[in-house]
Write a protein that holds these residues in place. Structure first.
Motif, PDB file in Angstrom:
ATOM      1  N   UNK A 162       0.608  -1.317   0.030  1.00  0.00           N
ATOM      2  CA  UNK A 162       0.019  -0.108   0.275  1.00  0.00           C
ATOM      3  C   UNK A 162       0.842   1.311   0.106  1.00  0.00           C
ATOM      4  N   UNK A 163       1.955   1.080   0.706  1.00  0.00           N
ATOM      5  CA  UNK A 163       2.907   2.282   0.658  1.00  0.00           C
ATOM      6  C   UNK A 163       3.537   2.591  -0.459  1.00  0.00           C
ATOM      7  N   UNK A 168       2.678   6.056  -2.675  1.00  0.00           N
ATOM      8  CA  UNK A 168       4.071   6.963  -2.766  1.00  0.00           C
ATOM      9  C   UNK A 168       3.987   7.533  -4.197  1.00  0.00           C
ATOM     10  N   UNK A 169       4.452   9.102  -4.177  1.00  0.00           N
ATOM     11  CA  UNK A 169       5.036   9.869  -3.175  1.00  0.00           C
ATOM     12  C   UNK A 169       3.637  10.560  -2.378  1.00  0.00           C
ATOM     13  N   UNK A 170       2.527  10.102  -2.850  1.00  0.00           N
ATOM     14  CA  UNK A 170       1.613  10.980  -2.213  1.00  0.00           C
ATOM     15  C   UNK A 170       1.511  10.542  -0.527  1.00  0.00           C
ATOM     16  N   UNK A 171       1.391  11.611   0.222  1.00  0.00           N
ATOM     17  CA  UNK A 171       1.455  11.463   1.961  1.00  0.00           C
ATOM     18  C   UNK A 171       0.459  10.528   2.322  1.00  0.00           C
ATOM     19  N   UNK A 172       0.830   9.944   3.530  1.00  0.00           N
ATOM     20  CA  UNK A 172      -0.271   8.709   3.971  1.00  0.00           C
ATOM     21  C   UNK A 172       0.353   8.795   5.515  1.00  0.00           C
ATOM     22  N   UNK A 187       8.683  -7.170   8.833  1.00  0.00           N
ATOM     23  CA  UNK A 187       9.818  -7.780   8.394  1.00  0.00           C
ATOM     24  C   UNK A 187      10.983  -6.776   7.627  1.00  0.00           C
ATOM     25  N   UNK A 188      12.115  -7.079   7.866  1.00  0.00           N
ATOM     26  CA  UNK A 188      13.207  -6.063   7.332  1.00  0.00           C
ATOM     27  C   UNK A 188      13.412  -6.402   5.976  1.00  0.00           C
ATOM     28  N   UNK A 189      13.035  -7.395   5.450  1.00  0.00           N
ATOM     29  CA  UNK A 189      13.383  -7.744   3.992  1.00  0.00           C
ATOM     30  C   UNK A 189      12.317  -7.007   2.966  1.00  0.00           C
ATOM     31  N   UNK A 190      11.088  -6.493   3.624  1.00  0.00           N
ATOM     32  CA  UNK A 190      10.265  -5.791   2.659  1.00  0.00           C
ATOM     33  C   UNK A 190      10.673  -4.538   2.265  1.00  0.00           C
ATOM     34  N   UNK A 191      10.465  -3.884   1.096  1.00  0.00           N
ATOM     35  CA  UNK A 191      10.480  -2.695   0.595  1.00  0.00           C
ATOM     36  C   UNK A 191       9.589  -1.878   1.276  1.00  0.00           C
ATOM     37  N   UNK A 192      10.170  -1.088   2.330  1.00  0.00           N
ATOM     38  CA  UNK A 192       9.267  -0.046   2.945  1.00  0.00           C
ATOM     39  C   UNK A 192       9.854   1.423   2.482  1.00  0.00           C
ATOM     40  N   UNK A 193       8.678   1.773   1.527  1.00  0.00           N
ATOM     41  CA  UNK A 193       8.877   3.135   0.979  1.00  0.00           C
ATOM     42  C   UNK A 193       8.049   4.167   2.117  1.00  0.00           C
ATOM     43  N   UNK A 194       8.720   4.320   3.059  1.00  0.00           N
ATOM     44  CA  UNK A 194       8.259   4.967   4.197  1.00  0.00           C
ATOM     45  C   UNK A 194       8.213   6.549   4.254  1.00  0.00           C
ATOM     46  N   UNK A 195       9.069   7.039   3.088  1.00  0.00           N
ATOM     47  CA  UNK A 195       9.187   8.555   3.153  1.00  0.00           C
ATOM     48  C   UNK A 195       7.830   9.114   2.724  1.00  0.00           C
ATOM     49  N   UNK A 196       6.804   8.461   2.370  1.00  0.00           N
ATOM     50  CA  UNK A 196       5.498   8.851   2.134  1.00  0.00           C
ATOM     51  C   UNK A 196       4.470   9.113   3.327  1.00  0.00           C
ATOM     52  N   UNK A 197       5.145   8.472   4.631  1.00  0.00           N
ATOM     53  CA  UNK A 197       4.380   8.529   5.671  1.00  0.00           C
ATOM     54  C   UNK A 197       4.512   9.550   6.498  1.00  0.00           C
TER      55      UNK A 197
END
Length: 565
Positions: A210-211, A215-219, A232-242
């Motif tokens: 979902x992130x 992305x890049x829209x804020x959430x 899990x660390x192995x996932x691609x966490x695109x957290x810059x939008x959070x």
């Protein structure tokens, strides 16, 4: 910046017809479409003379439309946290109908064709919602909510966190059927004009996906500790939008904070409250030692005998109300010390230990039962029970697992699967201290892996006979020996003394060992009998023990004890 609209004026004030309200996998639901859906539900509810309706939906946008439709039809909505058979059966006694994803046998209401007319302002003093939780008595407790309580709580969230969340889409791992999810992923976004996803993100992989889509829209992410402590660390966490992560429904372990800060970009904003009280306080632990809670806008607190009292616009009146939590005031707020009742939370689900114990006793397989929570990688429930004749007969015929399953089955209709007991101990009597009290520590000791699982066969004032199932998982077999494990002699002496202390009042001090003999080894997964006898001589008590099985005597000896009992 989008105007904030109070819930009582939400539809009457309206937004632009193309304004986005919610989003599913196929489309964005705009305000025009959403308001038409609300009108359809209003028409459907208006056709029924009843005033109380239970709603249970999987899709959040459909739920939101049905909720507002019911309110504008003058109905009070009952909000079950699940759709288990026992839950729905109890609701049938108090509601006039159902709507949503419930069995067809309940004849749920469906939305009907209708056009939106002029919307009226909702009555703030009307009871619009009833949520359910477990009370300290063990019976489900209905908690009515006036619309004014919900309006004030949403306003407090906006006042405290609105600027930080401006322009964000709302993602959620929690259900809107719980008051936390209802407020944070439905009512607050509707008032603040934030688009929310209609699907619940059930797994960490769903959150990461979902992130990446938004992305890049804020959430913002409305989450539970159950999800945040398993990232899990192995996932691609695109957290810059959070912009923010919220956590409520249970305590967030400090061990989960480093992963949250690293993978999601910041520590979660933790919100403390309950179904009864509404939101009370919040904190954000950017550092592990930052433990103090700060009250939400409009909340006043005081502490008496360590119990938190509060006065809040989220309550039914302006009186001070005692909570079920013990707290300590600090210069920066307060710290939580634990609950004062027998309600616990497992995976963010409130569990009444008293209610579960009553359900287990109703099986007529037990004389007595206690439920306790065991710490670990996740909190879990354990059963300590004294089976009656029927219970032991089931064990004799089908084994211990059959009794375990019978007890789990007795709870299945009323308890979520994640909260069902996972461990069981069957004993002859509840442990008690000198004051005849069963302590939590004594119950926990029964789950010490070093303690044998024993069944009392016979007992008199000074003698007893027990059967012991020697589990291969006992830590006493570790390293003794790798290729051919046997039970160490020191473990056998420890078992004899441990079980004897549970059965008899024995002096505390160990004086000496006499005539100790080890004749045959005890192997893993064997069943042995333990014979115990006590003899008092003046200030000394002698405990005689013997381990036997079908192959003969394994060990025997005498332990001499003295000193105070």
């Amino acid at each position: 910046m989008t105007d904030f609209i109070s819930l009582d004026h939400l539809l009457r004030s309206s937004r632009a017809s193309t304004y986005p309200v919610a989003k599913n996998a196929a489309q964005i639901i705009d305000y025009a479409c959403f308001s038409k859906e609300v009108a359809r539900w209003q028409q459907a509810f208006s056709q029924h003379s009843g005033t109380r309706f239970a709603l249970y939906f999987n899709d959040s946008a459909t739920f939101a439309a049905a909720l507002l439709g019911a309110w504008h039809a003058g109905k009070c909505v009952y909000l079950p946290s699940d759709a288990l058979p026992a839950t729905l059966q109890k609701l049938q006694e108090v509601v006039d109908g159902f709507a949503g994803d419930v069995p067809a046998a309940l004849s749920p209401i469906s939305a009907t064709p209708a056009q939106a007319n002029g919307w009226q302002t909702l009555d703030l003093n009307a009871v619009m919602l009833v949520v359910y939780t477990s009370g300290s008595s063990g019976e489900p407790c209905a908690i009515p909510k006036k619309l004014s309580q919900l309006v004030s709580e949403v306003a407090a969230l906006e006042a405290c966190f609105g600027k930080q969340c401006a322009g964000a889409n709302v993602l959620a791992t929690v259900s809107h059927q719980h008051i936390y999810g209802l407020l944070f992923r439905i009512l607050w976004p509707l008032s603040a004009g934030r688009m929310f996803d209609t699907a619940r993100l059930a797994f960490p992989e769903d959150i990461a996906a979902a992130l990446s889509v938004c992305s890049p829209a804020p959430a913002i992410l409305i989450a539970s500790p159950a999800h945040l402590k398993r990232l899990p660390e192995q996932l691609d966490w695109q957290s810059q939008s959070l912009l923010a992560v919220f956590s409520s429904g249970g305590p967030l372990p400090v061990e989960a904070l480093p992963a949250c800060r690293t993978l999601l970009g910041s520590a979660p904003i933790e919100v403390y409250g309950s179904s009864e009280t509404g939101g009370i306080a919040w904190r954000q632990r950017q550092q592990d030692h930052q433990t103090a809670w700060r009250t939400l806008p409009g909340i006043a607190i005081r502490v008496e005998d360590d119990i938190l009292y509060l006065r809040s616009p989220h309550l039914n009146d302006d009186a001070w109300q005692a909570s079920s939590d013990r707290v300590l005031l600090t210069p920066h707020g307060f710290e939580l010390l634990g609950r004062s009742d027998r309600i616990i939370k497992i995976e963010e689900k409130r569990i009444s230990l008293s209610a579960m114990e009553q359900a287990l006793l109703a099986t007529q397989l037990l004389n007595e039962v206690r439920l306790i929570a065991l710490a670990g990688s996740r909190l879990s429930l354990a059963v300590v029970a004294c089976p009656n004749e029927a219970g032991w007969r089931l064990v004799d015929k089908q084994g211990k697992r059959a009794l375990n399953q019978a007890l789990r089955d007795a709870l299945a209709d009323s308890t979520d699967a994640s909260a069902l007991p996972r461990r069981f101990r069957y004993i002859w009597a509840m442990p008690s201290n000198a004051q005849s009290k069963t302590t939590h520590a004594a119950l926990l000791a029964l789950f010490d892996p070093r303690r044998p699982e024993a069944r009392l066969i016979e007992r008199s004032k000074d003698a007893a006979q027990l059967t012991i199932d020697v589990s291969a998982s006992s830590p006493f077999f570790d390293g003794h020996f790798t290729s051919a494990p046997i039970l160490p002699g020191v473990a056998q002496v420890d078992w004899a003394l441990c079980l004897a202390r549970e059965l008899f009042e024995l002096p505390a001090q160990f004086l000496r060992m006499e005539v100790l003999k080890f004749q045959q080894v005890i192997l893993p997964n064997s069943q042995i009998q333990l014979e115990l006898k006590t003899l008092n001589k003046g200030e000394e008590t002698t405990l005689t023990f013997k381990f036997v099985s079908a192959v003969g005597t394994h060990a025997s000896g005498r332990i001499v004890l003295g000193g105070p009992l």
